[in-house]
Design a protein around this motif. Structure first.
Motif, PDB file in Angstrom:
ATOM      1  N   ALA A 291       0.672  -1.166  -0.223  1.00  0.00           N
ATOM      2  CA  ALA A 291       0.021   0.029   0.058  1.00  0.00           C
ATOM      3  C   ALA A 291       0.858   1.234  -0.035  1.00  0.00           C
ATOM      4  O   ALA A 291       0.561   2.302  -0.601  1.00  0.00           O
ATOM      5  N   ASN A 292       1.839   1.218   0.818  1.00  0.00           N
ATOM      6  CA  ASN A 292       2.865   2.333   0.725  1.00  0.00           C
ATOM      7  C   ASN A 292       4.130   2.131   0.162  1.00  0.00           C
ATOM      8  O   ASN A 292       5.053   3.019   0.303  1.00  0.00           O
ATOM      9  N   HIS A 293       4.354   1.020  -0.496  1.00  0.00           N
ATOM     10  CA  HIS A 293       5.668   0.942  -0.785  1.00  0.00           C
ATOM     11  C   HIS A 293       5.908   1.357  -2.350  1.00  0.00           C
ATOM     12  O   HIS A 293       4.972   1.436  -3.021  1.00  0.00           O
ATOM     13  N   PRO A 294       6.772   2.313  -2.425  1.00  0.00           N
ATOM     14  CA  PRO A 294       7.093   2.875  -3.997  1.00  0.00           C
ATOM     15  C   PRO A 294       7.442   1.704  -5.023  1.00  0.00           C
ATOM     16  O   PRO A 294       8.176   0.946  -4.954  1.00  0.00           O
TER      17      PRO A 294
ATOM     18  N   ASN B 201      -2.953   8.444  -1.190  1.00  0.00           N
ATOM     19  CA  ASN B 201      -1.424   8.929  -1.462  1.00  0.00           C
ATOM     20  C   ASN B 201      -0.621   8.071  -0.536  1.00  0.00           C
ATOM     21  O   ASN B 201      -0.980   7.726   0.496  1.00  0.00           O
ATOM     22  N   LYS B 202       0.776   7.498  -1.039  1.00  0.00           N
ATOM     23  CA  LYS B 202       1.464   6.893  -0.348  1.00  0.00           C
ATOM     24  C   LYS B 202       2.482   7.695   0.688  1.00  0.00           C
ATOM     25  O   LYS B 202       2.474   8.629   0.574  1.00  0.00           O
TER      26      LYS B 202
ATOM     27  N   ARG C 194      10.806   2.608   1.110  1.00  0.00           N
ATOM     28  CA  ARG C 194      10.848   0.992   0.785  1.00  0.00           C
ATOM     29  C   ARG C 194      10.599   0.206   2.262  1.00  0.00           C
ATOM     30  O   ARG C 194      10.468  -1.065   2.187  1.00  0.00           O
ATOM     31  N   CYS C 195      11.025   0.651   3.312  1.00  0.00           N
ATOM     32  CA  CYS C 195      10.982  -0.279   4.427  1.00  0.00           C
ATOM     33  C   CYS C 195       9.705  -0.822   4.780  1.00  0.00           C
ATOM     34  O   CYS C 195       8.770  -0.218   4.817  1.00  0.00           O
TER      35      CYS C 195
ATOM     36  N   GLY D  34      14.634  -3.075  -0.387  1.00  0.00           N
ATOM     37  CA  GLY D  34      15.544  -2.296  -0.973  1.00  0.00           C
ATOM     38  C   GLY D  34      15.794  -1.156  -0.004  1.00  0.00           C
ATOM     39  O   GLY D  34      16.150  -0.103  -0.448  1.00  0.00           O
ATOM     40  N   ALA D  35      15.465  -1.030   0.948  1.00  0.00           N
ATOM     41  CA  ALA D  35      15.475   0.251   2.097  1.00  0.00           C
ATOM     42  C   ALA D  35      17.026   0.240   2.406  1.00  0.00           C
ATOM     43  O   ALA D  35      17.495   1.295   2.505  1.00  0.00           O
ATOM     44  N   LEU D  36      17.570  -0.704   2.700  1.00  0.00           N
ATOM     45  CA  LEU D  36      19.365  -0.636   2.743  1.00  0.00           C
ATOM     46  C   LEU D  36      20.267  -1.531   1.857  1.00  0.00           C
ATOM     47  O   LEU D  36      19.876  -2.449   1.749  1.00  0.00           O
ATOM     48  N   THR D  37      20.594  -0.471   1.076  1.00  0.00           N
ATOM     49  CA  THR D  37      21.657  -1.176   0.019  1.00  0.00           C
ATOM     50  C   THR D  37      23.019  -0.758   0.195  1.00  0.00           C
ATOM     51  O   THR D  37      23.156   0.105   0.839  1.00  0.00           O
TER      52      THR D  37
END
Length: 695
Positions: A96-99, A130-131, A149-150, A203-206
């Protein structure tokens, strides 16, 4: 362990009573999707993706399989319509809120959210609002953050607290205001911070250095080992177009498990920077180098050895990544000339490092049984980051850890006994409070740094033997050396010691000096200034640096990723590196260089130098007689040199006032990572600005 029987999808299965439902199912090949669960971290049970249906023992039809332990005769279903509907609902809320930025996300192709949405998700979504957006955090030069992305699986939080020891990292806010980051303004100042990238399922931490470099399906993977320390962590090297783009851990439960240090993970950029591509020679005190061939360089070395045979001292400072093949080839060469290589059992007091390097005590299954550990002048956080993870696990489980000498933040509770080595005498005499813990311990361990070998090894051995007798301890499980560099276990196994530490005031005693070196970081002697007389300064190295400008000849050597040679780690496991790409330029391996040099020199009858470089000849050169003090045979080469300065109390400090300090002041910079831009940024960020790894 006791077992019981449960029903998994209608089939009766035998499982262990201490297993969770997820572990029991996966032991029979039934895969359950999950995000928050990680087998090396504590159970959180907050993603709810692992829900299963339990029909007999619970009033709730859906249970989190990662958090519920099996009970006899329970009936679990993992593929019912109710479970399928629950998984679709979980993924719908996560998305729902993930880009939807998969095309530019570095996790693409390796993203758990992508894979599980494809297999378990719905074919459409129902959210059109809106996200939610979250500001990105600055975690330092290594970890890139896109916090929108978290999915709040909290794997990173549990890793930071349980493995890395970062207590200021956690969760703030609740509901839609929930964010993950530091409670105070801080960065990921840990020697193993890069592992937080591996535990993140999205992909929140890369990786910042890897950002936008490649896709996983474009990479060619190779297996290798970490040669920055003696722990020998297993790694996977990913290559694109003959260039290393990232390094990841390779799971080995006997050694590093699934963790590696930041130095091996991010220093790969150094292997293409400032590389020496061909031999260089500076003739007649010229200011510039000229390019020569290997044949010409061997001719120059041969002629120099022939002219200066009567007063020749050759020294080779062993590189950090010297393999078995390298050391054997160097031994064959230097033994033909009377070298500064020292045979361990040729010293006055016989000593076998194959016993002292207690590989059995350092095995994971034995190490985790220790209840009292004493660290003598060692900083495992910088010297062996993989071993420090297990020491932290011991400290958390209730073991008592003490340190003598180095004292700094090691990410766990540790008691300092001071910095004076004479405290060991008090422990032997029973006048120190540490004796209480040692006498009470069922499985103690003393780890002392290999940096003590060249200065205090003989009195230290006496003290360790006294402790063994006084407390009736098992020698093979009680004392062990903790090597600092990858080459040290190889040398101990072969029965040789590192070269002697030549004092600056003695350099002018020799009219010829041939110096092979690849570790310019820990060398505090400028040979070009302290050495007088005819000389030929030769530097064998993979990389160029300003420290090399005073050398007469520069010879290119293969890097760690260009060799196929054998190494033994501090636990006694024999491992092999594999060449990731072909030799850069005209680089030779160390073993190839010494073999070629030996063939060139010995075939021209220069082996008579062996008779001239002996304690009895060099006594007159140095101005004092040592042969009358110690019965040192000619076979021991220059072992007399080490013994003299060790036993002479006028030159070396007595153990009663010998203060200890760590000899590694910068974790990130070493001879192998000297040219790494990433390691330079880490050093500037974490070492220069605070006391992260300072002495």
């Amino acid at each position: 362990m006791k077992s019981t029987f449960i029903f998994i999808n209608g089939i009766r299965r035998e499982v262990m009573l201490n297993q969770t439902i997820m572990q029991a199912c996966e032991s029979y090949g039934v895969k359950i999707p999950h995000f928050c669960f990680h087998d090396k971290l504590s159970v959180a049970g907050n993603c709810r993706m692992c829900l299963v249906e339990e029909t007999k023992k619970s009033t709730k039809p859906l249970q989190a399989s990662c958090a519920i332990t099996v009970v006899p005769d329970m009936s679990v279903y993992t593929n019912t319509s109710l479970v399928k509907k629950a998984r679709e609902g979980v993924l719908e809320f996560l998305l729902a809120n993930h880009p939807l930025d998969c095309p530019i996300c570095d996790q693409g192709g390796e993203c758990d959210l992508q894979d599980q949405s494809l297999v378990f998700g719905s074919d459409r979504g129902r959210f059109y609002e809106n996200k939610r957006s979250v500001e990105d955090k600055n975690f330092g030069p290594l970890v890139k953050t896109v916090m929108t992305r978290c999915i709040h699986c909290t794997r990173c939080v549990r890793f930071a607290r349980e493995i890395a020891g970062l207590e200021s990292f956690g969760i703030t806010g609740r509901g839609s205001k929930m964010e993950i980051g530091f409670y105070i303004k801080n960065q990921l100042s840990s020697e193993i911070s890069g592992n937080i990238i591996d535990v993140c399922p999205v992909g929140a931490l890369t990786s910042k250095p890897y950002a936008f470099k490649a896709r996983p399906w474009d990479l060619l993977s190779h297996s290798s080992i970490d040669l920055f320390d003696a722990f020998g962590s297993n790694i996977r090297v990913d290559v694109l177009n003959n260039k290393i783009v990232r390094i990841l851990p390779r799971i080995n439960k006997q050694i590093n498990d699934c963790w590696i240090s930041d130095k091996i993970r991010f220093s790969y950029d150094s292997y293409k920077l400032q590389r020496l591509l061909f031999p260089l020679y500076k003739e007649n005190n010229s200011l510039t180098y000229s390019k020569i061939t290997w044949d010409s360089s061997f001719v120059i070395l041969k002629s120099f050895l022939k002219l200066n045979a009567c007063s020749l001292l050759q020294a080779w400072n062993i590189p950090e990544n010297a393999s078995f093949e390298t050391i054997i080839a160097a031994l064959n060469y230097f033994r033909s000339f009377g070298s500064v290589f020292t045979i361990l059992n040729a010293s006055k007091k016989s000593f076998d490092f194959r016993v002292e390097l207690n590989t059995q005590a350092l095995l994971v299954e034995n190490l985790l049984k220790k209840d009292v550990i004493l660290l003598i002048n060692t900083n495992p956080k910088a010297e062996s980051a993989g071993l420090n993870i297990y020491l932290r696990k011991l400290a958390i489980s209730g073991a008592k850890l003490f340190t003598l000498g180095f004292f700094n933040n090691l990410n766990y509770n540790i008691i300092s006994l001071g910095s004076d080595l004479s405290i060991l005498n008090k422990i032997v005499s029973g006048k120190h409070y540490f004796c209480y813990y040692l006498a009470k311990a069922k499985n103690p361990l003393v780890l002392y740094s290999s940096s003590l070998i060249n200065s205090t090894i003989y009195p230290l051995i006496d003290i360790m033997q006294s402790l063994v007798l006084k407390f009736n301890l098992n020698t093979y499980q009680f004392v062990s050396v903790l090597p600092q560099y990858a080459y040290e276990p190889n040398m101990y196994e072969l029965g040789v010691r590192d070269n002697i530490k030549i004092q600056p005031f003695l350099l002018n005693k020799f009219r010829a000096f041939l110096y092979f070196n690849s570790n310019f970081i820990n060398d505090n002697i400028d040979f070009s200034r302290n050495f007088s007389g005819k000389k030929l300064m030769v530097a064998c190295s993979s990389f160029g640096s300003k420290e090399l400008l005073n050398y007469d000849m520069l010879l290119p050597i293969c890097s760690s990723f260009e060799i196929e040679e054998h190494f033994m780690n501090l636990q006694g496991f024999l491992q092999k590196t594999k060449p990731i790409f072909l030799n850069t330029g005209l680089s030779l391996t160390y073993s190839g260089f010494f073999s070629s040099l030996l063939n060139t020199v010995v075939n021209n009858k220069i082996d008579k130098v062996t008779k001239l470089v002996s304690p009895f000849n060099l006594s007159s050169m140095l101005g004092f007689d040592i042969s009358s003090q110690y019965n040192v045979s000619l076979a021991s080469k220059l072992d007399w040199f080490h013994l003299y300065f060790l036993r002479n109390k006028k030159i070396f400090l007595n153990i009663n006032n010998f203060f200890l300090s760590s000899n590694i002041s910068n974790f990130y910079i070493s001879s192998q990572s000297l040219t790494s831009r990433i390691m330079f940024l880490c050093s500037k960020q974490f070492v220069s600005n605070n006391t992260f790894f300072n002495k």
